[in-house]
Design an enzyme around this catalytic site. Structure first.
Site, PDB file in Angstrom:
ATOM      1  N   ILE A   1       0.842  -1.189   0.000  1.00 21.94           N
ATOM      2  CA  ILE A   1       0.000   0.000   0.000  1.00 21.94           C
ATOM      3  C   ILE A   1       0.883   1.247   0.000  1.00 21.94           C
ATOM      4  CG2 ILE A   1      -0.227  -0.102   2.529  1.00 21.94           C
ATOM      5  CD1 ILE A   1      -3.107   1.024   2.170  1.00 21.94           C
ATOM      6  N   CYS A   2       0.380   2.288  -0.645  1.00 25.39           N
ATOM      7  CA  CYS A   2       1.025   3.600  -0.652  1.00 25.39           C
ATOM      8  C   CYS A   2       2.459   3.519  -1.208  1.00 25.39           C
ATOM      9  CB  CYS A   2       0.978   4.189   0.765  1.00 25.39           C
ATOM     10  SG  CYS A   2       1.522   5.907   0.890  1.00 25.39           S
ATOM     11  N   GLY A   3       3.424   4.056  -0.475  1.00 25.39           N
ATOM     12  CA  GLY A   3       4.797   4.115  -0.962  1.00 25.39           C
ATOM     13  C   GLY A   3       5.402   2.773  -1.275  1.00 25.39           C
TER      14      GLY A   3
END
Length: 201
Positions: free
Chosen positions: A102-104
């Site tokens: 998730i995300c970065g």
């Protein structure tokens, strides 16, 4: 559903909010959540939480795990400190063990080449494009994506991220999974009855 060990990567600047629904509901379903750090020294999240890893990344083997979860962190975009976690994700996927990012962490997987041939999502398409990866044509503008053994999501979608993990590991399915998502994402009061009947509250 088979109860298993799930590994959560932890490192400095990890985004506290992104995996809370996932790990809490996996644990409530009987899965053992173990944290994996760069080493065994404590790390500190964006929110200032001190986390003591259960084991070091070098000691993690795909055959001992049902899933590797990679949360976002500032460090994914400020250097190569977390590149070993992306390489470990490759090892997991090559061994047929799922990975959820998730995300970065999605940018870390993009740099590792793991998104070039898989449908995926992230915060926005141009965030991943900045990595120079070759998978732009496989980007899907949605809350979360599962392609085979890889789950991806953006930073604003921790509930959708959890939904995909819960589905992949068979914790909830069908109407119960939809109700779980409706409750935690949409605050749908009708979802309580479905979840209560299923013993999922």
């Amino acid at each position: 559903m088979r109860r298993t060990t799930v590994h959560l990567a932890v490192y400095d600047t990890l985004a506290d909010w992104e995996t809370g629904h996932t790990t809490a509901h996996l644990a409530r379903a009987g899965h053992d959540i173990r944290t994996v750090g760069p080493g065994t020294a404590p790390v500190r999240s964006i929110g200032g939480l001190r986390v003591q890893p259960d084991l070091a990344l070098d000691a993690l083997r795909p055959e001992d795990s049902a899933l590797l979860i990679l949360p976002g962190a500032d460090l994914w975009d400020t250097g190569d400190d977390l590149a070993p976690f992306a390489r470990k994700a490759r090892e997991f996927l090559d061994a047929g063990v799922p990975v959820a990012a998730i995300c970065g962490a999605t940018a870390g997987l993009a740099r590792e080449g793991l998104l070039d041939d898989r449908a995926h999502t992230s915060a926005v398409s141009f965030y991943l494009a900045a990595t120079g990866y070759g998978g732009g044509a496989r980007y899907v503008d949605t809350d979360a994506v599962t392609d085979g053994g890889l789950i991806t999501a953006g930073p604003t979608e921790p509930v959708a991220f959890a939904r995909e993990v819960l589905r992949l590991l068979g914790v909830y399915e069908g109407e119960v999974l939809d109700a779980w998502y409706g409750l935690f994402h949409d605050s749908d009061p009708a979802a309580y009855e479905v979840l209560a009947k299923a013993g999922a509250l």
